[in-house]
Enzyme design. Structure first.
Site, PDB file in Angstrom:
ATOM      1  N   SER A 149      48.710  -8.018 -34.124  1.00  0.00           N
ATOM      2  CA  SER A 149      49.779  -7.575 -35.015  1.00  0.00           C
ATOM      3  C   SER A 149      49.327  -7.660 -36.469  1.00  0.00           C
ATOM      4  CB  SER A 149      51.038  -8.391 -34.756  1.00  0.00           C
ATOM      5  OG  SER A 149      52.138  -7.882 -35.464  1.00  0.00           O
ATOM      6  N   ASP A 301      52.305  -2.256 -39.996  1.00  0.00           N
ATOM      7  CA  ASP A 301      51.266  -3.248 -39.753  1.00  0.00           C
ATOM      8  C   ASP A 301      50.189  -2.629 -38.851  1.00  0.00           C
ATOM      9  OD1 ASP A 301      52.680  -3.179 -37.377  1.00  0.00           O
ATOM     10  OD2 ASP A 301      52.764  -5.340 -37.118  1.00  0.00           O
ATOM     11  N   ASP A 303      49.238  -2.662 -35.731  1.00  0.00           N
ATOM     12  CA  ASP A 303      49.513  -2.061 -34.422  1.00  0.00           C
ATOM     13  C   ASP A 303      50.789  -1.221 -34.430  1.00  0.00           C
ATOM     14  OD1 ASP A 303      51.181  -4.332 -34.589  1.00  0.00           O
ATOM     15  OD2 ASP A 303      51.288  -4.502 -32.416  1.00  0.00           O
ATOM     16  N   ASP A 305      54.059  -1.777 -35.023  1.00  0.00           N
ATOM     17  CA  ASP A 305      55.378  -2.124 -34.505  1.00  0.00           C
ATOM     18  C   ASP A 305      56.314  -2.586 -35.626  1.00  0.00           C
ATOM     19  OD1 ASP A 305      54.181  -4.606 -34.888  1.00  0.00           O
ATOM     20  OD2 ASP A 305      54.453  -5.299 -32.825  1.00  0.00           O
TER      21      ASP A 305
END
Length: 575
Positions: A149, A301, A303, A305
């Site tokens: 993340s 961010d 990734d 999400d």
């Protein structure tokens, strides 16, 4: 320095032929050069937290490497075979832009295939929400995404998804962990069956894009979409693979990408932290917005999400919104759209978390829908969808900059959330308003809620013990008064018990146990203490509120609420 025998026993296991020569040689080198690093690498096993397993890459049981991930994957493969006997097992695997994510994803794919499980492996990095979508789209039994993340560059991680597209939750999580812990490293099957590994990309991309546009578009005029000037940054992450294409197909033609941050890079060279929760991360995007007169800044961010949003305030200056603000703006918009379309029947719900703004409860009440509140982590919101199939999920979020529109994706999804927030901004601009003015009107209508978060970092073994002791103190010596306000209720999610001090009654908390304490004060303030499940931090969440009659009252009310928060922090000796 002295190293405990228990740690040395773990180290000696990693010096056996089960592990490759490079691993063994590296351990021997660390043993002589850095005993402290050796201790930190082996003193515990990486555990599943609120966002799966996340840690520093390196060698050892407390690190992300081919062996720790291989053992997890072998345990999950074993569990799948028991859970779905006589079925052709299928798994989807994605990975983000982080260093080693691609090679670690292939290791995971190899182990699954070596166990006779069909693997759909993305050929290149993809956003985490696309993996969640792909699990259901491809009819998989589970899904894995390799990501840490928004953590620093030295981290990586491993998130597990179940058939429903949501992250793994009880009882599966405990069962999988038990299976993993029963294994030896020598039990891992690393020899891939390449015939069972199928690479996926464009077809799934198109299905994900079309689904996103269907779920997050709400009758915004073509002209309004063309007139919204969007500044977008991927912060060197995976969203560059999805968001520009989604916005273009949805009809947004004035999308300005921060070029310096468009190239995926696991070292995140232009930011201190690739986290849109941190104001610094969006500095370059904000500068571009000022330069070209942008209406809205959006960033994700690594990734994809989490999303960060900045809009123009009443003075025309760019202002960063926090996660609670974006959550309530998006939720209110969705509820109003559903109401206009005659889709609210009283059987719908929105989702939130115990550390997020109580304003979500006010919105739910106003639109006569339920607000289901769960533990921190989006897997609990996804679990509501699975657990209540007779109710319809509209949308939901958490304070840490995550939002999920509809149920096609079962995790926080910055791709759909960014399209939705652009819809809100475009419609507001068309009627002579702004997204920020829409938020201010909500404060008049539903109450002015102000939140604040403090994160205290405590690294290593000593840090973990300090965090543990802080929670022990709060439990053994509970606060009776904070900032001159009586504590009227305490909820302890570890014991699943709460106490109402106004009537002396205790009550049960009917959601899963978690190491969280919440204090409620007589003036409506709320304070939550929670050790992070994925980082060496303890977090304190503060929520205060007041009523205002007009938008012009906001400035004065905000000063009062900020003062109250600062006084609470001082009273708790957290500054």
């Amino acid at each position: 320095m002295h190293i405990e025998q228990e740690i040395l026993d773990k180290v000696n296991v990693w010096l056996t032929p089960t592990f490759d020569e490079h691993t063994q040689e590296t351990i021997k080198e660390i043993m002589t050069s850095s005993p402290k690093e050796l201790e930190d690498s082996f003193y515990k096993n990486l555990e599943f937290g609120t966002g799966g397993m996340r840690g520093i890459m390196g060698i050892g049981t407390n690190r992300i490497n081919k062996y720790t991930l291989g053992k997890n994957t072998q345990g999950l493969a074993n569990y799948l075979k028991v859970s779905f006997p006589n079925e052709e097992l299928k798994v989807a695997i994605a990975y983000d832009c982080r260093n080693n994510s691609d090679t670690l994803a292939k290791v995971v794919a190899d182990v699954f295939s070596a166990n006779g499980i069909k693997v759909f492996l993305f050929s290149e990095m993809r956003p985490t929400p696309e993996l969640s979508f792909a699990v259901r789209h491809l009819g998989c039994h589970t899904g894995i995404v390799l990501t840490a993340s928004h953590n620093p560059p030295e981290y990586n991680g491993y998130k597990v998804y179940w058939q429903d597209g949501g992250q793994i939750v009880p009882p599966q999580d405990a069962a999988v962990i038990a299976e993993i812990e029963s294994l030896q490293y020598s039990d891992i099957k690393f020899d891939a069956n390449e015939s069972l590994i199928e690479y996926i990309d464009v077809a799934v991309d198109e299905a994900f894009r079309d689904s996103t546009i269907k779920n997050a578009s709400f009758n915004t005029s073509t002209e309004a979409r063309k007139n919204l000037k969007i500044i977008y940054t991927s912060l060197h992450g995976t969203s560059i693979k999805a968001i520009p294409g989604v916005l273009e197909k949805a009809g947004y033609t004035d999308v300005n990408i921060v070029a310096e941050q468009a190239e995926p890079n696991g070292n995140f060279p232009t930011v201190v932290s690739p986290n849109p929760e941190e104001p610094e991360a969006l500095t370059m995007a904000l500068a571009l917005a000022e330069k070209i007169g942008g209406d809205i800044v959006v960033g994700t961010d690594p990734d994809s999400d989490r999303l960060g949003v900045a809009v123009r305030n009443t003075d025309g200056k760019m202002m960063l919104l926090n996660g609670n603000q974006t959550m309530v703006v998006m939720t209110a918009f969705l509820l109003e759209q559903w109401k206009k379309q005659g889709k609210l029947t009283g059987n719908e719900f929105i989702g939130s978390t115990i550390v997020s703004t109580p304003m979500m409860l006010e919105l739910a009440s106003a639109y006569d829908v339920e607000c289901k509140v769960g533990l921190t982590g989006f897997k609990w919101i996804a679990k509501f969808i699975k657990d209540f199939p007779n109710q319809t999920y509209i949308g939901g979020g958490e304070e840490s900059f995550g939002y999920m529109v509809g149920d096609a994706v079962r995790d926080k999804d910055a791709v759909a959330a960014i399209l939705l927030v652009c819809e809100i901004a475009a419609q507001a601009k068309e009627k002579g308003s702004t997204l920020y003015q829409e938020l201010l009107q909500m404060y008049v209508d539903f109450g002015f809620y102000k939140e604040h978060l403090i994160s205290i970092t405590k690294k290593g073994i000593e840090g973990a013990n300090e965090i543990k002791q802080m929670m022990v103190e709060l439990r053994q010596n509970p606060l009776k008064e904070i900032n001159g306000q009586r504590v009227v209720c305490v909820e302890d999610y570890q014991s699943s018990k709460g106490k109402d001090f106004m009537n002396g009654e205790e009550f049960d908390i009917l959601i899963p146990k978690s190491n969280v304490l919440i204090y409620y004060l007589e003036d409506g303030s709320k304070i939550c203490a929670r050790p992070s499940g994925t980082e060496p931090k303890i977090k304190f969440y503060f929520s205060v509120n007041c009523q205002i009659e007009n938008i012009t009252d906001v400035t004065e009310a905000e000063i009062q609420l900020d003062t109250k928060i600062n006084n609470i922090i001082a009273a708790m000796q957290l500054n």
